[in-house]
Motif scaffolding. Structure first.
Motif, PDB file in Angstrom:
ATOM      1  N   ILE A  69      27.401 120.772 -64.850  1.00  0.00           N
ATOM      2  CA  ILE A  69      26.305 120.049 -65.172  1.00  0.00           C
ATOM      3  C   ILE A  69      25.181 121.137 -66.022  1.00  0.00           C
ATOM      4  O   ILE A  69      23.744 121.409 -66.334  1.00  0.00           O
ATOM      5  N   ILE A  70      25.227 122.661 -64.754  1.00  0.00           N
ATOM      6  CA  ILE A  70      23.515 123.130 -64.828  1.00  0.00           C
ATOM      7  C   ILE A  70      24.143 124.135 -66.038  1.00  0.00           C
ATOM      8  O   ILE A  70      23.078 124.450 -66.915  1.00  0.00           O
ATOM      9  N   GLY A  71      25.487 124.425 -66.590  1.00  0.00           N
ATOM     10  CA  GLY A  71      25.555 124.642 -67.626  1.00  0.00           C
ATOM     11  C   GLY A  71      24.917 124.924 -68.800  1.00  0.00           C
ATOM     12  O   GLY A  71      24.152 125.109 -70.113  1.00  0.00           O
ATOM     13  N   PHE A  72      25.499 122.953 -69.156  1.00  0.00           N
ATOM     14  CA  PHE A  72      25.449 123.043 -70.517  1.00  0.00           C
ATOM     15  C   PHE A  72      23.766 122.117 -70.385  1.00  0.00           C
ATOM     16  O   PHE A  72      23.636 122.753 -71.463  1.00  0.00           O
TER      17      PHE A  72
ATOM     18  N   GLY B  53      27.740 132.764 -67.967  1.00  0.00           N
ATOM     19  CA  GLY B  53      28.827 133.225 -67.125  1.00  0.00           C
ATOM     20  C   GLY B  53      28.060 133.525 -66.163  1.00  0.00           C
ATOM     21  O   GLY B  53      28.686 133.171 -64.779  1.00  0.00           O
ATOM     22  N   ILE B  54      26.951 134.809 -66.131  1.00  0.00           N
ATOM     23  CA  ILE B  54      25.844 134.955 -64.423  1.00  0.00           C
ATOM     24  C   ILE B  54      25.616 133.203 -64.004  1.00  0.00           C
ATOM     25  O   ILE B  54      26.157 133.215 -62.503  1.00  0.00           O
ATOM     26  N   VAL B  55      25.336 133.119 -64.653  1.00  0.00           N
ATOM     27  CA  VAL B  55      24.729 131.017 -63.771  1.00  0.00           C
ATOM     28  C   VAL B  55      25.717 129.941 -63.012  1.00  0.00           C
ATOM     29  O   VAL B  55      26.023 130.009 -61.886  1.00  0.00           O
ATOM     30  N   ILE B  56      27.086 130.189 -63.983  1.00  0.00           N
ATOM     31  CA  ILE B  56      28.220 129.522 -63.920  1.00  0.00           C
ATOM     32  C   ILE B  56      29.003 130.031 -62.298  1.00  0.00           C
ATOM     33  O   ILE B  56      29.275 129.055 -61.476  1.00  0.00           O
ATOM     34  N   ILE B  57      29.251 130.983 -62.606  1.00  0.00           N
ATOM     35  CA  ILE B  57      29.619 131.897 -61.065  1.00  0.00           C
ATOM     36  C   ILE B  57      28.313 132.397 -60.060  1.00  0.00           C
ATOM     37  O   ILE B  57      28.911 131.385 -58.932  1.00  0.00           O
ATOM     38  N   LEU B  58      27.598 132.013 -60.400  1.00  0.00           N
ATOM     39  CA  LEU B  58      26.928 132.218 -59.673  1.00  0.00           C
ATOM     40  C   LEU B  58      26.383 130.556 -58.287  1.00  0.00           C
ATOM     41  O   LEU B  58      26.458 130.776 -57.042  1.00  0.00           O
ATOM     42  N   ILE B  59      26.422 129.332 -59.368  1.00  0.00           N
ATOM     43  CA  ILE B  59      26.286 128.660 -59.058  1.00  0.00           C
ATOM     44  C   ILE B  59      27.867 128.128 -58.378  1.00  0.00           C
ATOM     45  O   ILE B  59      27.389 127.914 -56.485  1.00  0.00           O
ATOM     46  N   GLY B  60      29.136 128.912 -58.935  1.00  0.00           N
ATOM     47  CA  GLY B  60      29.841 128.373 -57.794  1.00  0.00           C
ATOM     48  C   GLY B  60      30.194 128.824 -56.536  1.00  0.00           C
ATOM     49  O   GLY B  60      30.161 128.383 -54.820  1.00  0.00           O
ATOM     50  N   THR B  61      29.184 129.838 -56.710  1.00  0.00           N
ATOM     51  CA  THR B  61      30.011 131.144 -55.739  1.00  0.00           C
ATOM     52  C   THR B  61      28.684 130.768 -53.989  1.00  0.00           C
ATOM     53  O   THR B  61      28.948 131.088 -52.979  1.00  0.00           O
TER      54      THR B  61
END
Length: 453
Positions: free
Chosen positions: A383-386, A155-163
């Motif tokens: 993609i990064i999350g996967f 959850g942290i990685v996905i939101i931080l990348i989007g932000t």
């Protein structure tokens, strides 16, 4: 002769149905009374048949579109969303003085749109999220205890990348962080994030200052929905996954202990399980309405989605209160899940089609920037999350995709993933990742406004 008779009878019913639909349309147009008061459209009861006609037309056409399969990939229920966007757009083009179908005319922020957005969308949302909570509840806390750190990191990685992408586009584009906070909330299909950005703009600049937040959200939301839906369908095909093997890795446990330990039968309020679902939704709405002050004027609340999801997980986990049964039959919960998803997509789609037209106003540049930026904010975090889930966290494919849909806060994609995986067990990973992603996206959208405007 018998077959010919049946064929003739079938066409007779088709003609009768078409005449009935035309008659309803004419009746709605003639009798609809839409009045203006203080700039707000008031829709009379006579226009409701016209709005309901639109609802079911979108439903039928959307499912037909969703069934079109190209190389094993289809939109499924997300087809309803695309048709709803088109419907919302087309209804803005209907002249207000056209006597027959003027009742169908939709205008942003006014009575007709409210019917779809506030009523249809929110009813669908609580039904879908509530159903998912009851489905995942029996296994949720066991899975959360086992993979707690994994789901938080996803959850942290996905939101931080989007932000981070939203911050980057704020500096390289001619548009401000208010626009890109709207793009971010749309790309991750999150209403709480959108609301947080609107609230931050209101507190900082006063009323009617959230126009660019709305424009950004409207531009990015359609691809945010469709992009994640296609991702969870295409990825298993790209990696040539054996879905039967992947389902086996989820290792679902048949929870018969609770039933076996019950010495006396429980009291069942109704055979369909509507009562426990209603109780859980009411408790969830109360929980979601609680606002928690964080820092720098930022308030956090679980909102409708988060509150209902958590309470239904709890109800589904315990299965009873004293002698009162909280269990819902599988047939009921699966039907309500699909119905809720359909209604949610119709409400969101119609409103999105109307808002997109009314907000953009012919500015091609802002559409181009918003679409490209929103698409990247949807695709790159997934993609990064996967790869993070596969190679670092060693998650099975379906748990990985479930966690991605939760990190992207994508309710429609969860519905598609359940259909693709042919198991409801993926809902556990979604429900475990969703809360942390929700908290972070609310904070991120708020900080984009407060720190970069």
């Amino acid at each position: 002769m018998e077959n010919q008779k049946k064929k003739s009878l079938k066409w007779l019913w088709v003609i009768i149905a078409l005449i009935a639909v035309a008659a309803v349309g004419v009746w709605c147009g003639v009798n609809a009374k839409i009045t203006e008061k203080n700039g707000v459209t008031n829709v009379s009861v006579f226009s409701l048949p016209a709005l309901l006609t639109g609802l079911f037309v979108v439903t039928a056409l959307g499912y037909l579109l969703g069934r079109i399969t190209i190389k094993g990939v289809n939109l499924g229920t997300a087809g309803v969303f695309l048709v709803a966007i088109l419907f919302g757009y087309l209804c803005t083009l209907i002249p207000s003085d056209l006597p027959v179908i003027s009742a169908l005319r939709l205008e942003a922020g006014k009575g007709n749109t409210t019917f779809y957005k506030s009523v249809i969308q929110n009813v669908g949302l609580v039904l879908f999220v509530g159903s998912v909570g009851f489905i995942a509840g029996p296994k949720f806390f066991r899975d959360l205890k086992k993979n707690f750190k994994t789901y938080i990191l996803m959850g942290i990685v996905i939101i931080l990348i989007g932000t981070a992408l939203a911050v980057l586009f704020t500096f390289i584009s001619p548009y401000g962080s208010d626009f890109w906070s709207g793009i971010l909330s749309g790309a991750l299909t999150t209403t709480p994030g959108y609301s947080a950005a609107q609230e931050a703009m209101f507190e900082k600049f006063g009323p009617n200052s959230d126009t660019y937040v709305t424009i950004g959200h409207a531009i990015a939301y359609p691809f945010g929905v469709v992009g994640v839906v296609l991702f969870v369908q295409l990825l298993p095909k790209f990696v040539k996954a054996d879905m039967a093997y992947e389902r086996g890795l989820l290792k679902p446990e048949i929870l018969e202990e609770r039933t076996q330990k019950q010495e006396k039968p429980l009291f069942v309020c109704d055979d369909f399980g509507f009562t426990p679902l209603a109780l859980a939704i009411v408790c969830g709405l109360i929980l979601g309405g609680i606002k928690i002050p964080l820092f720098n004027g930022i308030n956090f609340s679980l909102g409708t989605t988060g509150g209902v999801l958590i309470m239904c997980l709890i109800f589904g986990h315990f299965g009873k209160i004293g002698k009162l049964s909280l269990q819902i039959p599988e047939s009921t919960i699966k039907t309500l899940k699909e119905l809720g998803l359909m209604l949610f997509l119709i409400g969101a789609g119609v409103d999105g089609g109307v808002s997109l037209v009314s907000a953009i106003g012919g500015d091609v540049g802002i559409v181009a920037w918003g679409f490209v930026g929103g698409a990247l904010m949807t695709i790159i975090p997934m993609i990064i999350g996967f790869f993070l889930g596969k190679y670092l966290l060693k998650l099975p494919l379906l748990s990985n995709l479930g966690s991605i849909t939760g990190g992207m806060t994508s309710t429609p994609a969860l519905g598609t993933l359940i259909s693709t995986a042919k198991t409801d067990d993926v809902a556990g990973a979604y429900a475990s990742t969703y809360p942390i992603a929700l908290v972070l996206i609310v904070i991120s959208c708020n900080l984009l406004i407060n720190l970069l405007m």
